[in-house]
Design a protein around this motif. Sequence first.
Motif, PDB file in Angstrom:
ATOM      1  N   ARG A  16       2.203   2.359  -3.328  1.00  0.00           N
ATOM      2  CA  ARG A  16       1.278   2.855  -4.020  1.00  0.00           C
ATOM      3  C   ARG A  16       0.893   4.328  -3.717  1.00  0.00           C
ATOM      4  NH1 ARG A  16      -1.016  -2.431  -3.782  1.00  0.00           N
ATOM      5  NH2 ARG A  16      -2.490  -1.509  -2.203  1.00  0.00           N
ATOM      6  N   ASP A  17       1.113   4.582  -2.325  1.00  0.00           N
ATOM      7  CA  ASP A  17       0.855   5.956  -1.721  1.00  0.00           C
ATOM      8  C   ASP A  17       1.775   6.209  -0.707  1.00  0.00           C
ATOM      9  OD1 ASP A  17      -0.405   8.108  -0.821  1.00  0.00           O
ATOM     10  OD2 ASP A  17      -1.839   7.149   0.161  1.00  0.00           O
TER      11      ASP A  17
ATOM     12  N   HIS B 130       3.199   8.838   0.088  1.00  0.00           N
ATOM     13  CA  HIS B 130       3.044  10.212   1.087  1.00  0.00           C
ATOM     14  C   HIS B 130       2.032   9.784   2.357  1.00  0.00           C
ATOM     15  CE1 HIS B 130       5.721  12.050  -1.724  1.00  0.00           C
ATOM     16  NE2 HIS B 130       5.025  11.644  -2.494  1.00  0.00           N
ATOM     17  N   ASN B 131       1.513   8.625   2.314  1.00  0.00           N
ATOM     18  CA  ASN B 131       0.541   8.483   3.391  1.00  0.00           C
ATOM     19  C   ASN B 131       1.263   8.227   4.597  1.00  0.00           C
ATOM     20  OD1 ASN B 131      -1.464   7.287   4.959  1.00  0.00           O
ATOM     21  ND2 ASN B 131      -2.596   6.708   3.238  1.00  0.00           N
TER      22      ASN B 131
ATOM     23  N   ARG C  78       0.808  -1.175   0.019  1.00  0.00           N
ATOM     24  CA  ARG C  78      -0.028   0.126  -0.144  1.00  0.00           C
ATOM     25  C   ARG C  78       0.823   1.347  -0.021  1.00  0.00           C
ATOM     26  NH1 ARG C  78      -4.378  -0.443   4.557  1.00  0.00           N
ATOM     27  NH2 ARG C  78      -4.773   1.635   3.540  1.00  0.00           N
ATOM     28  N   ILE C  79       1.847   1.208   0.757  1.00  0.00           N
ATOM     29  CA  ILE C  79       2.760   2.316   0.851  1.00  0.00           C
ATOM     30  C   ILE C  79       3.530   2.738  -0.552  1.00  0.00           C
ATOM     31  CG2 ILE C  79       4.953   3.369   1.937  1.00  0.00           C
ATOM     32  CD1 ILE C  79       3.971   2.076   4.591  1.00  0.00           C
TER      33      ILE C  79
END
Length: 73
Positions: free
Chosen positions: A17-18, A20-21, A14-15
Amino acid sequence: MNEHQAAIDHLRDRIARDPHNLELQDELLVHLRALKLRPQVIESLRGICSAAPDRLLERLQLGQYLEVRGEVG
């Protein structure tokens, strides 16, 4: 695979793919710290790596866990 490792793998996907989350990154740290407190995980990975040095995934995991613990090697 234990529950922390499964969650870590899922969170890393998941990180990726994103990146900056920050909530995902914080959640990842919680799981990494939980493994940090479990020395048998480190010893198991050390055993696997010395018995089968060609197992790259385990070598990478060992390096990551040692880094979280503040160890080098």
